[in-house]
Motif scaffolding. Structure first.
Motif, mmCIF file in Angstrom:
data_model
loop_
_atom_site.group_PDB
_atom_site.id
_atom_site.type_symbol
_atom_site.label_atom_id
_atom_site.label_comp_id
_atom_site.label_asym_id
_atom_site.label_seq_id
_atom_site.Cartn_x
_atom_site.Cartn_y
_atom_site.Cartn_z
ATOM 1 N N THR A 254 8.669 -10.163 9.365
ATOM 2 C CA THR A 254 9.499 -11.030 8.521
ATOM 3 C C THR A 254 10.509 -11.795 9.378
ATOM 4 O O THR A 254 10.638 -13.028 9.261
ATOM 5 N N GLU A 255 11.182 -11.062 10.248
ATOM 6 C CA GLU A 255 12.193 -11.709 11.104
ATOM 7 C C GLU A 255 11.546 -12.781 12.001
ATOM 8 O O GLU A 255 12.098 -13.869 12.187
ATOM 9 N N ARG B 136 8.802 -14.481 11.378
ATOM 10 C CA ARG B 136 8.418 -15.649 10.554
ATOM 11 C C ARG B 136 9.623 -16.559 10.328
ATOM 12 O O ARG B 136 9.519 -17.777 10.446
ATOM 13 N N VAL B 137 10.760 -15.973 10.011
ATOM 14 C CA VAL B 137 11.971 -16.769 9.786
ATOM 15 C C VAL B 137 12.328 -17.528 11.065
ATOM 16 O O VAL B 137 12.622 -18.735 11.045
ATOM 17 N N GLY B 138 12.278 -16.833 12.196
ATOM 18 C CA GLY B 138 12.597 -17.469 13.480
ATOM 19 C C GLY B 138 11.633 -18.593 13.818
ATOM 20 O O GLY B 138 12.037 -19.665 14.287
ATOM 21 N N TRP B 139 10.342 -18.360 13.557
ATOM 22 C CA TRP B 139 9.328 -19.395 13.857
ATOM 23 C C TRP B 139 9.528 -20.603 12.945
ATOM 24 O O TRP B 139 9.341 -21.740 13.371
ATOM 25 N N GLU B 140 9.893 -20.368 11.687
ATOM 26 C CA GLU B 140 10.155 -21.494 10.773
ATOM 27 C C GLU B 140 11.246 -22.387 11.352
ATOM 28 O O GLU B 140 11.157 -23.620 11.303
ATOM 29 N N LYS B 141 12.264 -21.757 11.895
ATOM 30 C CA LYS B 141 13.378 -22.529 12.475
ATOM 31 C C LYS B 141 12.878 -23.358 13.667
ATOM 32 O O LYS B 141 13.242 -24.526 13.831
ATOM 33 N N GLU C 128 16.608 -20.552 22.040
ATOM 34 C CA GLU C 128 15.940 -19.266 21.793
ATOM 35 C C GLU C 128 15.487 -18.637 23.107
ATOM 36 O O GLU C 128 15.579 -17.427 23.289
ATOM 37 N N THR D 142 9.960 -14.091 19.149
ATOM 38 C CA THR D 142 9.272 -12.820 18.910
ATOM 39 C C THR D 142 9.861 -11.719 19.792
ATOM 40 O O THR D 142 10.118 -10.593 19.332
ATOM 41 N N ALA E 128 13.290 -10.482 18.706
ATOM 42 C CA ALA E 128 13.199 -9.616 17.516
ATOM 43 C C ALA E 128 12.702 -8.227 17.913
ATOM 44 O O ALA E 128 13.215 -7.206 17.450
#
Ligand code: PLP
Length: 395
Positions: free
Chosen positions: A33-34, A36-41, A53, A259, A262
């Protein structure tokens, strides 16, 4: 399943049950989940190479390893090549490496034009120690690569003293040892440079290829930052088409940095899990099976659970038939691999012997205890009629 295996499978080992050698899903699920949120950004930013990053992960990784600097690169092999190049190692220089390692260690030495000097390892640990290094030093030797294979460290004080005594550069191939320590100091912080792979199956694994070099030497850090990016200079504003040295393209992708950041937050817990599983194996393994040892001041990262077994290939086949996945790290010592035979020093008895006996058992965070017990029971069963491996050569 062969009739022989079927006939011998004990009733509490149903042939259909399987224990995979590695299940990446157990750690992926924790961070999915974390990430996915980071990749969206990252996707929204449209910045896919470098960026904050990558810098954030580099700072976190240097702090974790206890070094001043960390440079994210494309993979662990590039980390080694860039480290060797930053140290100005090349043609005419001999680099001492253990014959028991993943081929990338040797590959990197050859790729920079230096000469690999393969040496033997200890039968107990599978690692190269200062004594083996000492015996291989010649007037052309410039560097030693300590490979923390299986997540274990050799006596790093001894090796450090040996390097200092002979004026050699110490490099660490820590691709399998994220978070392993010797007297509390983390892998990567002993040598002039420490090289890491974040290949997905490693203790800290990306969702693709990635790697890093760590160092506390500013000059080395700056050279590697420049070389990984086509030899561009550091800090200058007009740097895109300015190339101050011959470099390459080996940068850490932004999505991989997300990734890794996280996952890094869970690394200590995952390593603790591996240590506990290794202790469980050690108490439950049958006497026919000998685990490779850990030296007293080492707190291993237990990347792999390697044991010595009699009749290894038969044992592996019978475990496979019982649904138990295993690996061999590594079946052919580097000095006997076809492209590297040219640099073979001749016979290296311990590594040659180990390569026919070692088997890597299932090991990953959240591997259920019941699976470890099942593997140990299966090993007891398939080795029941075999003599244990001995420590004397020729056995
Ligand atoms: C000991 C060792 N060195 C180097 C490497 C190379 O890393 P990569 O596969 O990321 O290039 C590996 C990876 O398997 C390794 O296990």
């Amino acid at each position: 399943m062969s009739a022989r295996i079927e006939a011998m499978a004990p009733p509490h080992l149903p042939p259909s049950s399987s224990v995979p050698f590695l299940d990446l899903g157990t750690t992926t699920a924790v961070v999915a989940t974390e990430v996915r949120v980071g990749w969206e950004k990252v996707i929204a930013s449209n910045r896919f190479v470098g960026g904050e990053e990558v810098e954030a992960f580099e700072e976190e990784w240097a702090a974790y390893c206890g070094t001043e600097y960390a440079m994210g690169v494309g993979n662990g092999t590039d980390a080694l090549v860039l480290a060797l190049r930053a140290l100005d190692l090349g043609p005419g220089d001999e680099v001492i490496i253990p014959a028991n390692t993943f081929v990338a260690t040797a590959e990197a030495v050859v790729l920079v034009g230096a000469t690999p000097r393969f040496v033997d390892v200890s039968l107990e640990t599978g690692l190269m120690g200062a004594d083996e290094v000492e015996a291989a030093i010649s007037e052309r030797t410039r560097a030693i690569i300590a490979v923390h294979l299986f997540g274990q460290l050799t006596d790093m004080e001894d090796l450090g003293r040996c390097a200092t005594r002979h004026g050699l550069v110490l490099i660490e191939d820590a691709a399998q040892a994220h978070g392993a320590t010797w007297r509390g100091i983390r892998a990567g912080a002993f040598g002039a440079v420490g090289c890491f792979s974040f290949y997905p199956g490693k203790n800290l694994g990306a969702f693709g290829d990635a790697g890093a070099v760590v160092t506390s030497d500013l000059g080395i850090a700056e050279r590697i930052r420049s070389m990984r990016d086509h030899g561009r200079p550091g800090g200058s504003e007009d740097r895109h088409y300015n190339h101050v040295r011959i470099g390459t393209n080996s940068r850490l992708d932004t999505v991989q940095a997300v990734t890794l950041s996280a996952k890094l937050r869970h690394l200590d817990q995952w390593n603790e899990d591996r240590r506990r599983l290794a202790r469980l194996y050690a108490t439950e393994l049958p006497p026919t099976v000998v685990p490779l040892g850990q030296l007293p001041h080492c707190r291993g990262a237990h990347h792999l659970m390697v044991v010595r077994v009699p009749q290894r290939d038969r044992v592996r086949a019978e475990l496979a038939a019982l649904g138990i996945g295993t690996g061999v790290h590594y079946p052919t010592p580097c000095h006997q691999l076809e492209p590297y035979r040219h640099w073979s020093p001749g016979e290296l008895p311990n590594v040659e012997r180990l390569s026919g006996q070692i088997v890597s058992l299932p090991m990953y965070p959240r591997l259920p205890d019941s699976d470890v017990l099942r593997v140990c029971e299966a090993l007891a069963h398939v080795t029941a009629d075999l003599e244990p491996v001995g420590d004397r050569l020729g056995e």
